[in-house]
Scaffold this active site. Structure first.
Site, PDB file in Angstrom:
ATOM      1  N   HIS A   1      -6.560 -11.291   2.585  1.00 26.31           N
ATOM      2  CA  HIS A   1      -5.130 -10.991   2.716  1.00 26.31           C
ATOM      3  C   HIS A   1      -4.691 -11.252   4.144  1.00 26.31           C
ATOM      4  CE1 HIS A   1      -1.291  -8.990   2.084  1.00 26.31           C
ATOM      5  NE2 HIS A   1      -1.472  -8.444   3.264  1.00 26.31           N
TER       6      HIS A   1
ATOM      7  N   ASP B   1       4.255   1.263  -5.013  1.00 27.39           N
ATOM      8  CA  ASP B   1       4.556   0.476  -3.810  1.00 27.39           C
ATOM      9  C   ASP B   1       5.880  -0.265  -3.967  1.00 27.39           C
ATOM     10  OD1 ASP B   1       3.841  -0.709  -1.189  1.00 27.39           O
ATOM     11  OD2 ASP B   1       3.940  -2.547  -2.354  1.00 27.39           O
TER      12      ASP B   1
ATOM     13  N   ARG C   1      11.792   1.793   1.734  1.00 28.25           N
ATOM     14  CA  ARG C   1      11.476   1.678   3.171  1.00 28.25           C
ATOM     15  C   ARG C   1      12.326   0.603   3.827  1.00 28.25           C
ATOM     16  NH1 ARG C   1       5.571   0.196   3.076  1.00 28.25           N
ATOM     17  NH2 ARG C   1       5.780   0.026   5.318  1.00 28.25           N
TER      18      ARG C   1
ATOM     19  N   SER D   1       0.308   0.523   1.679  1.00 32.53           N
ATOM     20  CA  SER D   1       1.023  -0.438   0.837  1.00 32.53           C
ATOM     21  C   SER D   1       0.147  -1.668   0.584  1.00 32.53           C
ATOM     22  CB  SER D   1       2.333  -0.821   1.543  1.00 32.53           C
ATOM     23  OG  SER D   1       2.882  -1.999   1.028  1.00 32.53           O
TER      24      SER D   1
ATOM     25  N   LYS E   1      -2.455  -2.475  -3.129  1.00 30.85           N
ATOM     26  CA  LYS E   1      -2.329  -3.691  -3.948  1.00 30.85           C
ATOM     27  C   LYS E   1      -3.646  -4.469  -3.969  1.00 30.85           C
ATOM     28  CE  LYS E   1       1.391  -4.575  -1.605  1.00 30.85           C
ATOM     29  NZ  LYS E   1       2.629  -4.879  -0.935  1.00 30.85           N
TER      30      LYS E   1
END
Ligand code: URA
Length: 433
Positions: free
Chosen positions: A82, A161, A168, A183, A187
């Site tokens: 990621h 999320d 947010r 967050s 995921k």
């Protein structure tokens, strides 16, 4: 339990228990807790923080708020990667086939881009007919058959999320390390791979503006990953200038293809080789980084990596002849050269400005519902530390709507000159294992 008491508790700086965090997330997803109370709690978290345990509990609750992908039917250790996002960041397009070509299963779920950063899915979709929509069964079968699949995030993954992030975004509570870490990690963990490699970027073109914040975010995410039994590592990388030379969807795919063919920009290749070496170690394919790097380089030299990308494109319905023949990608109507009005060594290169210019040309989304023009974007001819003469080309602008005076000025202002030689900036500052 009452939400108002929990908001007060966090506002006073006290620690929330696992049961209380369960109550909050469950209640919020079931719409028993309204947005205004959740906003107040998240603002209290921004000011008072969450400790390691609270952050792990929050992540776990968010992760279990929806579907969990079960990848146990895929043979071998599944790796995922990621990136916290940046300008020109096409790492996944290179890294996933590189690692898969070393027989490591890459089962990757990706997202779309918003604002100045692009998303892997948008880049992939610039390949005609390629689909990122598939069922879990198809995803698992494809990874078992060819070691690689990249799909869009399943709509039922981590609904907590989705709701929290939207809130947010409009309550000035995005920039908060425990909320960002939970967050991202909820995921990644729900997506089911055994290991996670994080590329946490810092700098002007990144989410984290300073190296220190990037390191804190990386440490927080590693702790979460480890507390939930996943081998998690992080690379801290510099995003003070775009990665590689291309910014924009099909332009970035073409650069990824060049890199897999052994002709890509050195910074992109280096980041992919370092990240890939760690992924091979995480998959137990190698027990040292030098050997792992050699294995990856071999897949470029013997064309197995580019072949793997072709296989993936074909398996996902895309036209693989575009990978063999990248000149088939539709070109923008015009390529306009922006030439330097100064001379000297490039000292700074404002990645954020260039990312926004590419977005304004139509290469990115200002809002979630905007459509994308795959052919437009920028190709840099100069990067930090390069010498540039007056009148030399700084950037090639690929555009379908000309280049306004304002955008041209923004491009020129993105380059800062020095009369003294400038060192190449470091690409990777730290690696946390
Ligand atoms: N990316 C995410 O997925 N979540 C955040 O909170 C920030 C960046």
């Amino acid at each position: 339990m009452r939400m108002v008491d929990l908001i007060q508790k966090k506002k006073d700086g006290s620690k929330l228990t696992e049961e209380e965090i369960h109550f909050i997330i469950q209640g919020y997803v079931k719409e028993e807790i309204p947005d205004y109370q959740m906003s107040a709690l998240m603002m209290a978290i921004c000011f008072k923080g969450l400790d390691k345990e609270e952050t792990a509990y929050l992540t776990k609750e968010m992760m279990y708020s929806g579907d969990i992908i079960d990848l146990s039917q895929i043979n071998g250790i599944k790796v995922d990667k990621h990136s916290t996002g940046g300008v020109g960041d096409k790492t996944s397009l290179v890294l996933a086939p590189l690692v898969a070509a070393c027989h490591v299963p890459v089962a990757k779920m990706s997202g779309r881009g918003l604002g100045h950063t692009g998303g892997t899915l948008d880049k992939l979709e610039s390949i005609p007919h390629l689909s990122i929509d598939m069922s879990e069964e198809q995803f698992i079968k494809q990874v078992n058959d060819i070691q690689i699949a990249i799909m869009g995030q399943n709509g039922h993954l981590v609904p907590a999320d989705k709701k929290m992030y939207a809130l947010r975004d409009v309550t000035a509570t995005v920039a908060c390390i425990p909320l960002i870490a939970s967050s991202i990690m909820s995921k990644k963990l729900a997506a089911g791979s055994d290991t996670i490699l994080l590329d946490v970027k810092y700098g002007e073109g990144a989410f984290m503006k300073t190296k220190e914040d990037a390191k804190e975010l990386a440490r927080t995410m590693i702790e979460i990953g480890k507390s939930l039994g996943r081998d998690t590592r992080a690379i801290i990388s510099n995003m003070n200038q775009p990665l590689g030379n291309a910014i924009g969807n099909s332009l970035e795919v073409k650069e990824a293809i060049e890199t897999l063919n052994g002709n890509g920009p050195s910074d992109l290749l280096e980041l992919c080789l370092i990240a890939g070496s760690h992924m091979l170690m995480q998959a137990h394919m190698s027990d040292n980084l030098i050997q792992a790097r050699k294995m990856l380089q071999e897949t470029i030299d013997n064309k197995k990596a580019i072949h793997k990308l072709k296989e993936m494109v074909k398996a996902q319905g895309g036209d693989e002849t575009y990978i063999e023949n990248p000149q088939k990608f539709k070109e923008a109507k015009e390529i306009i050269e922006v030439k330097s009005t100064s001379f000297g060594y490039i000292k700074d290169l404002h990645a954020l400005t260039l990312g926004l210019v590419s977005m304004k040309l139509g290469g990115g989304r200002e809002t979630k519902d905007d459509s994308i023009d795959y052919s437009v974007g920028l190709v840099l001819n100069k990067k930090i530390s390069d010498y540039c003469k007056k009148g030399e080309t700084l950037v090639y602008v690929h555009t379908n709507k000309g280049l306004s005076y304002e955008l041209k000025e923004q491009i020129l202002d993105a380059f800062v000159f020095s009369q003294d030689p400038v060192q190449k900036p470091s690409l990777i500052d730290d690696i946390f294992i």
